[in-house]
Scaffold this active site. Structure first.
Site, PDB file in Angstrom:
ATOM      1  N   ASP A 276       2.411   2.004   3.382  1.00 15.77           N
ATOM      2  CA  ASP A 276       3.384   1.053   3.958  1.00 15.77           C
ATOM      3  C   ASP A 276       4.815   1.500   3.701  1.00 15.77           C
ATOM      4  O   ASP A 276       5.710   1.236   4.501  1.00 15.77           O
ATOM      5  CB  ASP A 276       3.278  -0.350   3.332  1.00 15.77           C
ATOM      6  CG  ASP A 276       1.883  -0.901   3.340  1.00 15.77           C
ATOM      7  OD1 ASP A 276       1.115  -0.533   4.237  1.00 15.77           O
ATOM      8  OD2 ASP A 276       1.576  -1.713   2.436  1.00 15.77           O
TER       9      ASP A 276
ATOM     10  N   HIS B  15       0.880  -1.167   0.000  1.00 11.33           N
ATOM     11  CA  HIS B  15       0.000   0.000   0.000  1.00 11.33           C
ATOM     12  C   HIS B  15       0.919   1.218   0.000  1.00 11.33           C
ATOM     13  O   HIS B  15       2.022   1.162   0.554  1.00 11.33           O
ATOM     14  CB  HIS B  15      -0.829   0.120   1.276  1.00 11.33           C
ATOM     15  CG  HIS B  15      -1.694  -1.052   1.606  1.00 11.33           C
ATOM     16  ND1 HIS B  15      -1.234  -2.171   2.230  1.00 11.33           N
ATOM     17  CD2 HIS B  15      -3.019  -1.239   1.423  1.00 11.33           C
ATOM     18  CE1 HIS B  15      -2.241  -3.022   2.420  1.00 11.33           C
ATOM     19  NE2 HIS B  15      -3.331  -2.485   1.932  1.00 11.33           N
TER      20      HIS B  15
HETATM   21  C1  XUL Z   1      -7.243  -6.544   4.470  1.00  6.15           C
HETATM   22  C2  XUL Z   1      -6.487  -6.941   3.283  1.00  6.15           C
HETATM   23  C3  XUL Z   1      -5.679  -5.887   2.632  1.00  6.15           C
HETATM   24  C4  XUL Z   1      -5.664  -5.979   1.148  1.00  6.15           C
HETATM   25  C5  XUL Z   1      -4.971  -4.823   0.475  1.00  6.15           C
HETATM   26  O1  XUL Z   1      -7.987  -7.551   5.053  1.00  6.15           O
HETATM   27  O2  XUL Z   1      -6.511  -8.078   2.897  1.00  6.15           O
HETATM   28  O3  XUL Z   1      -4.399  -5.932   3.156  1.00  6.15           O
HETATM   29  O4  XUL Z   1      -5.045  -7.140   0.726  1.00  6.15           O
HETATM   30  O5  XUL Z   1      -5.484  -3.615   0.844  1.00  6.15           O
END
Ligand code: XUL
Ligand code: CO
Length: 435
Positions: free
Chosen positions: A102, A99
């Protein structure tokens, strides 16, 4: 600086090995069904669980011992990049996912956040060139910041919507810069707390609008990653619009997004929705929309998203069967959206946990390939539906019958004699492939 100075690159040593720093089943260059395990499995590391998850829970402080903290958030972010690529190298994993939040500190403004992202992605790009590692997917975190309390693309506040759009634009710019193969949307806050104040149709139309803007922007900048939606029924929202694969497909088809969007399916999200993981993969496959997977497992005794490393050989076998039946997962991959338990707090637990997950998927791949070679499920299903391959059944499937003709047929024939499914026998035979 090395973050794991005492650990060499993890090697395959085979089943009998007692070395915790070795693969016992994942042998990257071993060929299965004409492709190497590396090509089949396309493993990816999740930046958030590997680099920023700290072991805290709603009742307790952080526990994870990590050696990459610097004097400033930006210095820590740079250290994390170096440590992350060292982990990728040592685990021999080719792909990664992140993300926006992150990898770079948010700073005090959107402008500062974007500048930090530019600086850190320069660093990531250098490391990618040096190591050959690749970006499976990135995404924008549009759920952690308090401004997203009422959603991002589904918000009631148009200014918040604009910030979400800016993050998606930046995410696509980064995807282009780093050659991202997919781009994920997970709608953590795209849902509702109560229907009392919610216009569901309006909110979902706005989500579709943002997705269309993303498609258009990708076309404009000449970068077209495979767009993926990741379903999840709840948590953090009470109800999330992308509840499961079937619900998300209805949304995709309703808004005409099927040419650009597929699904990123996560094991623990499947079980939260009351499905098995293979159910979700099967639904996606039926729509030709199996894009990528987030590999983890939940705990059947807990009602929340525990994101454990996958160690259940049954689950990975059924997942790999779906993937092999799909003709593979590329350009998607197997992303470990999994975190070490709070009490597995040492640095090396990051390695042990991924080795466990990779070995479990390798075992699943081998078992699934053997089941396919023996036509285990194919024969079972062929036999089960035999009555539709001849006589009246073949005629039904060829759309040659109607209610009147079938009534005439039914009246002329005795009550059918049903055959046993022998389900317990099948399950016991299946065990022989796994153990
Ligand atoms: C949350 C989840 C996230 C997604 C990306 O449950 O799985 O980490 O994979 O936003
Ligand atoms: Co996920």
């Amino acid at each position: 600086m090395a973050y794991f100075p005492n650990v060499e690159k993890i090697q395959y040593e085979g089943k009998g090995s007692k070395n915790p720093y070795a693969f016992r089943h994942y042998n990257p260059e071993e060929v299965v069904e004409g492709k190497t395990m590396r090509e089949h499995l396309r493993f990816a590391l999740a930046y958030w669980h590997t680099m920023t998850q700290d072991g805290s829970d709603p009742f307790g402080d952080p526990t994870n011992q990590r050696t990459w903290f610097g004097e400033t958030p930006l210095e820590t972010a740079h250290n994390r990049v170096d440590a992350f690529f060292e982990i990728l190298e040592k685990l021999d994993v080719d792909y990664f996912c992140f993300h926006d939040i992150d990898i770079a500190p948010a700073g005090d403004s959107l402008e500062e956040f974007f500048a930090n992202l530019d600086e850190i992605t320069d660093h990531i790009k250098e490391k990618m060139e040096e190591t050959g590692k690749k970006l499976l997917w990135n995404t924008a975190n549009m759920f952690s910041h308090p401004r997203f309390n009422n959603g991002a693309a589904s918000t009631n506040n148009a200014d918040v919507y604009a910030i979400a759009a800016a993050q998606v634009k930046k995410g696509l710019d980064i995807s282009k810069k780093l050659g991202g193969e997919n781009y994920v949307f997970w709608g953590g806050r795209e849902g509702y707390e109560t229907l009392l104040n919610t216009d569901m149709k309006f909110e979902q139309d706005n989500i579709a609008r943002l997705f269309k803007m993303a498609i258009a922007y990708g076309e404009k900048i000449g970068h077209k990653p495979q767009f993926l939606i990741e379903p999840k029924p709840k948590e953090p929202s009470k109800h999330q619009y992308d509840f499961d694969a079937a619900t998300t497909m209805a949304f995709i088809l309703k808004h005409g997004l099927e040419g650009d969007f597929k699904l990123n399916l996560e094991a623990n999200h499947a079980t939260l929705a009351g499905h098995t993981f293979e159910h979700e993969l099967n639904v996606a496959r039926d729509y030709d929309a199996l894009g990528s997977i987030d590999a983890n497992q939940g705990d059947m005794l807990l009602g929340w998203d525990t994101d454990e490393f996958p160690t259940n050989v049954y689950d990975t076998t059924f997942a790999m069967l779906q993937i092999l039946d799909n003709g593979g997962i590329a350009p998607g991959g197997i992303n470990f959206d999994s975190k070490v338990r709070r009490s597995s707090h040492e640095m090396d637990d990051l390695l042990f946990a991924h080795i466990a997950g990779m070995d479990t998927f390798a075992r699943g791949l081998k078992a699934a390939a053997k089941l396919r070679e023996d036509r285990f499920f194919e024969d079972l299903k062929e036999k089960r539906y035999a009555s539709f391959r001849e006589g009246i059944g073949a005629s039904i499937v060829a759309d040659k019958e109607d209610l009147e003709s079938l009534t005439e047929y039914a009246l002329k024939h005795d009550d059918p004699k049903l055959e046993s499914s022998h389900i317990e026998l099948v399950k016991s035979q299946l065990n022989d492939y796994l153990f």
